[in-house]
Write an enzyme that holds these catalytic residues in place. Structure first.
Site, PDB file in Angstrom:
ATOM      1  CB  CYS A  15      -0.973  -0.005   1.174  1.00  0.00           C
ATOM      2  SG  CYS A  15      -0.303  -0.613   2.704  1.00  0.00           S
ATOM      3  N   GLY A  16       1.973   1.222  -0.715  1.00  0.00           N
ATOM      4  CA  GLY A  16       2.780   2.426  -0.829  1.00  0.00           C
ATOM      5  C   GLY A  16       3.407   2.791   0.500  1.00  0.00           C
TER       6      GLY A  16
END
Lengths: 355, 134
Positions: free
Chosen positions: A122-123
């Site tokens: 998720c970054g």
């Protein structure tokens, strides 16, 4: 599902340097002495990765919708609670409130509740929260305050467990959607900590859902509560409990966007004839744990929405990268294929002309 | 004329139905509410509320909160609510006994606070299923 992250895909392109050839940079194509078959296999693997990242993006988008519904479902409770809180507060003076949850004490020990996700990909979502927590813990310890961590979400738990300088009190996993059972379990833990005076302040570090592109980790003071239900961050900026921001995922011109609107709950005075079955102080005593639960649940829901938005972005970027990589690999393969055809032809022509 | 009973935990509306009478487990004892009750607000302890429609009594376990009675509308906000359908009889009984022993063995302020919560909730759930068995 095979967890082929695009980072890994790009990593194996660099891993190509382990073989006796030069690596591929996207901008300038160098001639690689790799067989066509290997490049074809590479293209296949990159397309598969792209399919997976695209699917993950769509799944995350669908889940954001659900997360948003959960917030909307929680509104009737929140509105009613705020109305009653205001009404009851008008009947008593702030100094009278005796609940253990509003007790302000000199701070010697703080509990930090850290909300991360259970999964990665998720970054920077998990990393931002973790870095913020580390900074805050350092700040507090520099002031001579004891710090203990309550980790919500597997990523945070795993990170801090590996570092023995952090005192982890407990870890919780969130699962698909935060439910009141989980919020209650966490609330019970911090309630017991605070009331038994093992900690004097409880702060919550989570990611507020600002937009689809960015989320910002904030530090909020959970306990001690303010009797009028204000929500304060550590710098002392307080927001009225009656004001709320509701976010909505919609489409505009074919793009997913998040719209948020401020809503203010109407807080009228209580009926003058309203009977208080118990002392107003006792009633506030019963209201505050409810308020703690509800705001903890709301924060968990917001953190989940931020995580999903971050995942959508990360997977969208990964899909784009995979697409570009596939293009450049195809170009290499075609060049090599053409080069091979040219050599064959020139061999044939040379052989024919020598006859 | 009937009461409109609305029970809300933080994440949804659990019960929104008409009733003839409701008995609330307040901090200061059991309290019955009939139609045309005077407006009232009361804190609720962790316990069982009984809702009557005609002559059917429905028990619901409430995990603490408060109730507001106004113009035949009873609004109950609680941490959590469970009805008999979602509670298993045997596991409720086992959980109750476990919680009881844990409470007796708890040491230290923090453990006692936690154990008391768990005990009260297990007791509320157990009372709900016992009611139906009777």
């Amino acid at each position: 599902m095979q967890a082929l992250s695009c980072k890994k895909a790009l990593g194996s392109v660099q891993a190509f340097t382990a073989r006796p050839q030069t690596s591929v940079k996207r901008a300038n194509l160098q001639v690689v002495a790799v067989s066509i078959k290997e490049v074809r296999v590479r293209i296949g693997s990159v397309s598969n990765t792209k399919k997976i990242t695209e699917a993950m993006k769509l799944v995350a988008a669908a889940k954001v919708r659900r997360a948003q519904e959960a917030v909307v479902n929680g509104r009737p409770f929140a509105e009613n609670l705020v109305k009653v809180l205001y009404g009851v507060n008008q009947r008593l003076r702030v100094e009278d409130v005796d609940s253990p949850l509003v007790a302000q004490r000199p701070v010697k020990s703080v509990a930090l509740v850290v909300v991360t996700g259970d999964r990665g990909l998720c970054g920077g979502y998990n990393n931002f929260v973790i870095k913020k927590t580390e900074a805050r813990a350092k700040e507090l310890e520099g002031m001579g305050i004891n710090v203990r961590l309550i980790c919500v979400g597997r990523k945070g738990g795993v990170y801090f467990r590996r570092r023995p300088q952090y005192n982890i009190e407990s870890t919780f996993e969130v699962g698909q959607q935060p439910t009141i059972k989980e919020a209650q379990a966490i609330a019970d833990d911090i309630f017991a900590d605070f009331v038994s005076q093992e900690v004097d302040k409880v702060e919550l570090i989570y990611t507020k859902f600002v937009s689809l592109i960015s989320g910002s980790p904030v530090i909020q003071t959970l306990l001690p509560l303010s009797p009028s239900g204000e929500v304060c961050d550590i710098n002392g900026n307080c927001v009225d409990a009656a004001e709320d921001e509701v976010f909505k995922l919609t489409t505009r011109e074919g793009q997913l966007v998040v719209e948020s609107e401020q809503v203010r709950t109407a807080t009228d005075d209580f009926d003058a004839g309203l009977i208080f079955e118990q002392d107003p102080v006792q009633i506030v005593d019963a209201l505050l744990p409810l308020y703690l639960n509800a705001s903890l649940l709301r924060s968990l829901q917001e953190a989940l929405a931020s995580e999903l938005a971050a995942r959508m972005n990360a997977m969208s970027n990964a899909s784009d990268n995979a697409g570009e990589l596939k293009k450049s690999l195809s170009r290499i393969m075609n060049r090599k294929r053409q080069a091979r055809i040219t050599t064959e032809l020139s061999e044939i022509v040379a052989g024919a002309s020598s006859v | 004329m009937t009461l409109q009973v609305c029970i809300m935990p933080p994440d949804r509306i659990f019960w929104n139905d008409q009733a003839d009478e409701i008995i609330l487990p307040t901090n200061t004892g059991q309290m019955g509410v009939l139609t045309n009750h005077a407006p009232l607000i009361t804190a609720l302890d962790i316990g069982v509320t009984l809702i009557r429609s005609n002559s059917n009594w429905n028990p619901v376990a409430l995990m603490g909160g408060f109730a507001l009675v106004k113009q035949n509308q009873v609004t109950i906000l609680v941490n959590e609510a469970e009805s008999a359908q979602t509670i298993g009889v045997d596991e409720a009984e086992i959980a109750f006994q476990e919680a009881k022993t844990k409470l007796e063995q708890s040491q230290g302020e923090k453990q006692r606070v936690e154990a008391t919560f768990v005990f009260k909730r297990a007791r509320a759930r157990y009372q709900v299923v016992k009611q139906l068995g009777v």
